[in-house]
Each structure stands twice: as structure tokens, then as C-alpha cells.
Design an enzyme around this catalytic site. Structure first.
Site, PDB file in Angstrom:
ATOM      1  N   GLY A   1       0.778  -1.239   0.000  1.00 31.50           N
ATOM      2  CA  GLY A   1       0.000   0.000   0.000  1.00 31.50           C
ATOM      3  C   GLY A   1       0.809   1.288   0.000  1.00 31.50           C
TER       4      GLY A   1
ATOM      5  N   ASN B   1       1.718   2.949  -2.608  1.00 36.95           N
ATOM      6  CA  ASN B   1       1.093   3.846  -3.590  1.00 36.95           C
ATOM      7  C   ASN B   1      -0.186   4.453  -3.040  1.00 36.95           C
ATOM      8  OD1 ASN B   1       2.486   4.053  -6.362  1.00 36.95           O
ATOM      9  ND2 ASN B   1       2.730   1.896  -5.780  1.00 36.95           N
TER      10      ASN B   1
ATOM     11  N   LYS C   1     -16.144 -14.827 -10.041  1.00 35.78           N
ATOM     12  CA  LYS C   1     -15.673 -13.430 -10.086  1.00 35.78           C
ATOM     13  C   LYS C   1     -16.830 -12.440 -10.114  1.00 35.78           C
ATOM     14  CE  LYS C   1     -12.037 -12.237 -12.745  1.00 35.78           C
ATOM     15  NZ  LYS C   1     -10.958 -11.382 -12.232  1.00 35.78           N
TER      16      LYS C   1
ATOM     17  N   MET D   1      -3.798  -7.325  -7.274  1.00 35.44           N
ATOM     18  CA  MET D   1      -3.281  -8.451  -8.045  1.00 35.44           C
ATOM     19  C   MET D   1      -4.387  -9.357  -8.597  1.00 35.44           C
ATOM     20  SD  MET D   1      -0.347  -7.728  -8.496  1.00 35.44           S
ATOM     21  CE  MET D   1       1.185  -7.042  -7.959  1.00 35.44           C
ATOM     22  N   ARG D   2      -5.477  -8.736  -9.049  1.00 36.77           N
ATOM     23  CA  ARG D   2      -6.551  -9.478  -9.700  1.00 36.77           C
ATOM     24  C   ARG D   2      -6.942  -8.766 -10.975  1.00 36.77           C
ATOM     25  NH1 ARG D   2      -9.377 -13.310  -7.114  1.00 36.77           N
ATOM     26  NH2 ARG D   2      -8.286 -13.771  -5.195  1.00 36.77           N
TER      27      ARG D   2
ATOM     28  N   ILE E   1      -9.567  -7.210 -13.371  1.00 35.75           N
ATOM     29  CA  ILE E   1     -10.924  -6.661 -13.254  1.00 35.75           C
ATOM     30  C   ILE E   1     -11.812  -7.339 -14.303  1.00 35.75           C
ATOM     31  CG2 ILE E   1     -12.324  -4.552 -13.511  1.00 35.75           C
ATOM     32  CD1 ILE E   1     -10.607  -4.365 -11.034  1.00 35.75           C
TER      33      ILE E   1
ATOM     34  N   ASN F   1      -4.595   1.944 -13.761  1.00 37.02           N
ATOM     35  CA  ASN F   1      -3.662   1.022 -13.099  1.00 37.02           C
ATOM     36  C   ASN F   1      -2.242   1.560 -13.234  1.00 37.02           C
ATOM     37  OD1 ASN F   1      -2.711  -1.455 -11.903  1.00 37.02           O
ATOM     38  ND2 ASN F   1      -2.133  -2.169 -13.936  1.00 37.02           N
TER      39      ASN F   1
ATOM     40  N   HIS G   1       1.743   0.167 -13.480  1.00 36.96           N
ATOM     41  CA  HIS G   1       2.476  -1.072 -13.742  1.00 36.96           C
ATOM     42  C   HIS G   1       3.973  -0.754 -13.771  1.00 36.96           C
ATOM     43  CE1 HIS G   1       2.913  -5.188 -15.103  1.00 36.96           C
ATOM     44  NE2 HIS G   1       3.776  -4.757 -16.003  1.00 36.96           N
TER      45      HIS G   1
HETATM   46  C1  GAR Z   1       3.688  -1.389  -7.406  1.00 29.39           C
HETATM   47  O1  GAR Z   1       5.044  -1.402  -7.725  1.00 29.39           O
HETATM   48  C2  GAR Z   1       2.853  -1.536  -8.654  1.00 29.39           C
HETATM   49  O2  GAR Z   1       3.440  -0.988  -9.793  1.00 29.39           O
HETATM   50  C3  GAR Z   1       2.763  -3.034  -8.778  1.00 29.39           C
HETATM   51  O3  GAR Z   1       2.597  -3.488  -7.455  1.00 29.39           O
HETATM   52  C4  GAR Z   1       3.305  -2.626  -6.590  1.00 29.39           C
HETATM   53  C5  GAR Z   1       2.425  -2.289  -5.398  1.00 29.39           C
HETATM   54  O4  GAR Z   1       3.166  -1.642  -4.413  1.00 29.39           O
HETATM   55  N1  GAR Z   1       1.656  -3.421  -9.599  1.00 29.39           N
HETATM   56  C6  GAR Z   1       1.711  -4.407 -10.473  1.00 29.39           C
HETATM   57  O5  GAR Z   1       2.686  -5.118 -10.627  1.00 29.39           O
HETATM   58  C7  GAR Z   1       0.428  -4.592 -11.294  1.00 29.39           C
HETATM   59  N2  GAR Z   1       0.628  -5.513 -12.346  1.00 29.39           N
HETATM   60  P1  GAR Z   1       2.438  -0.979  -3.163  1.00 29.39           P
HETATM   61  O6  GAR Z   1       1.472  -2.019  -2.593  1.00 29.39           O
HETATM   62  O7  GAR Z   1       3.521  -0.655  -2.195  1.00 29.39           O
HETATM   63  O8  GAR Z   1       1.712   0.241  -3.650  1.00 29.39           O
END
Ligand code: GAR
Length: 188
Positions: A12, A14, A65, A90-91, A93, A107, A109
């Protein structure tokens, strides 16, 4: 003033960065709901501390789902959500949510899409020995990391020797790029 729901499964960071930036820009939008498929995740602990509305679910408790996405949808409607922000959710949509929120789901990435879609994008970049990678913010569509690109930032990793260093730099970029992109989008 727009209402944002953050969907997350992990630590979390972000979510915290977005929430902080929106507290400063409080007339633009607010994170009013945090949704997670991992009730014990760190993101939920952060959300609790910040007194956010929370919806967690365990996919195993639902038939399929569309069943759990319908429960999420009622929460999104209850809190009058304008924008869904995926932050380490990590799912994939499904069409239940997509059909109601098309072009209203974004999103982040950790790669320069269309390179290294899917899981462990940083690991894929290391494996390929690319010299430059980065971060992408994109709209979510039916595919996996395929939606229209909104913003990208590059990261030169040719001098970074460990995965930890790369992850740290990717996160540093994400924590600036995601909030600023959200603010820009909502100001349009
Ligand atoms: C982030 O680095 C994001 O880019 C990645 O998960 C991390 C979450 O970090 N997302 C993916 O890989 C989506 N395919 P956080 O929980 O510390 O925000």
C-alpha cells in the site's frame, strides 16, 4: 470533488502516496474507499489507521468473479465512486465492474508497457537485461496491462546492481507519477 476508490492487495505504499497528495489537493478528489482481496494486508492496516472506509473480501467465499465483483459494485455505488485506482491490486478486473466503470479505472504497472506485462515485471526486466525500464499508468480494459497508456516515466537501470535498488527507484517514480497523473486526469 471526485470520490476515489483504491484497490490494492499488498503493502500500500502507492495508496499512501496518493492519499497524501490528495489531502494537499483536497478540492480535487478524496480517497473514500479502499478495496482489497487480502484482508490481512499492510494496505488495510494503513487504511484503518487513516480511518478509511474499507471493503475486503476473500474470493473463496464467492461462487465466481462476477459474484464478488457485484459485492464490490454495491460498495462503489454506496460511496458514489467516480474513479477506481488500482495500486498493486493483483486481480484482473472482470466485466461486471468494467462494464459500469469503463475508462474510469486506471492502473500502475512497474514497466514500460507494452514490455513486461503481467506478474513480476521488474523480475522480467532484470531477466532480459534491459538497460532502461520504467513505470506506466494506463486505463484498464479487458486485457492484462493492455489499456490505453496515460503516462510513462523511464528509469535507466544500467548502473543499478541489485533488484532492491531497482525496486526502490521504481517506487520513488510511482509515488510521484501516480498522484500527479490522477490529479491531471481529474482536472481535465
Ligand atoms: C507497485 O510497484 C505496482 O506498480 C505493482 O505493485 C506494486 C504495489 O506496491 N503493480 C503491479 O505489478 C500490477 N501488475 P504498493 O502495494 O507498495 O503500492
Amino acid at each position: 470533488m471526485k470520490n476515489i476508490a483504491v484497490f490494492a492487495s499488498g503493502t500500500g505504499t502507492n495508496f499512501l502516496a496518493i492519499n497524501k497528495a490528495l489531502n494537499v489537493n483536497s478540492r480535487i478528489a478524496k480517497v473514500v474507499l479502499v478495496v482489497s482481496d487480502k484482508p490481512d494486508s499492510l494496505v488495510i492496516k494503513h487504511a484503518q489507521k487513516l480511518n478509511k472506509n474499507i471493503f475486503t473480501f476473500n474470493s473463496k467465499d464467492y461462487k465466481n468473479k462476477s459474484d464478488y465483483e457485484n459485492s464490490i459494485l454495491s460498495k462503489l455505488e454506496e460511496f458514489d465512486i467516480d474513479l477506481i485506482v488500482l495500486a498493486g491490486y493483483m486481480r484482473i478486473i472482470g466485466k461486471t465492474i468494467l462494464s459500469k466503470y469503463y475508462k474510469k479505472i486506471i492502473n500502475i504497472h512497474p514497466s514500460l508497457l507494452p514490455s513486461f506485462k503481467g506478474i513480476d515485471a521488474i523480475g522480467q526486466a532484470i531477466e532480459y537485461k534491459v538497460k532502461v525500464t520504467g513505470v506506466t499508468v494506463h486505463y484498464v480494459d479487458e486485457g492484462v496491462d493492455t489499456g490505453e497508456i496515460i503516462a510513462q516515466e523511464t528509469l535507466d537501470i544500467s548502473n543499478l546492481t541489485s533488484r532492491e535498488e531497482i525496486e526502490k527507484e521504481i517506487h520513488r517514480i510511482e509515488h510521484l507519477l501516480y498522484p500527479s497523473t490522477i490529479i491531471k486526469l481529474l482536472e481535465e
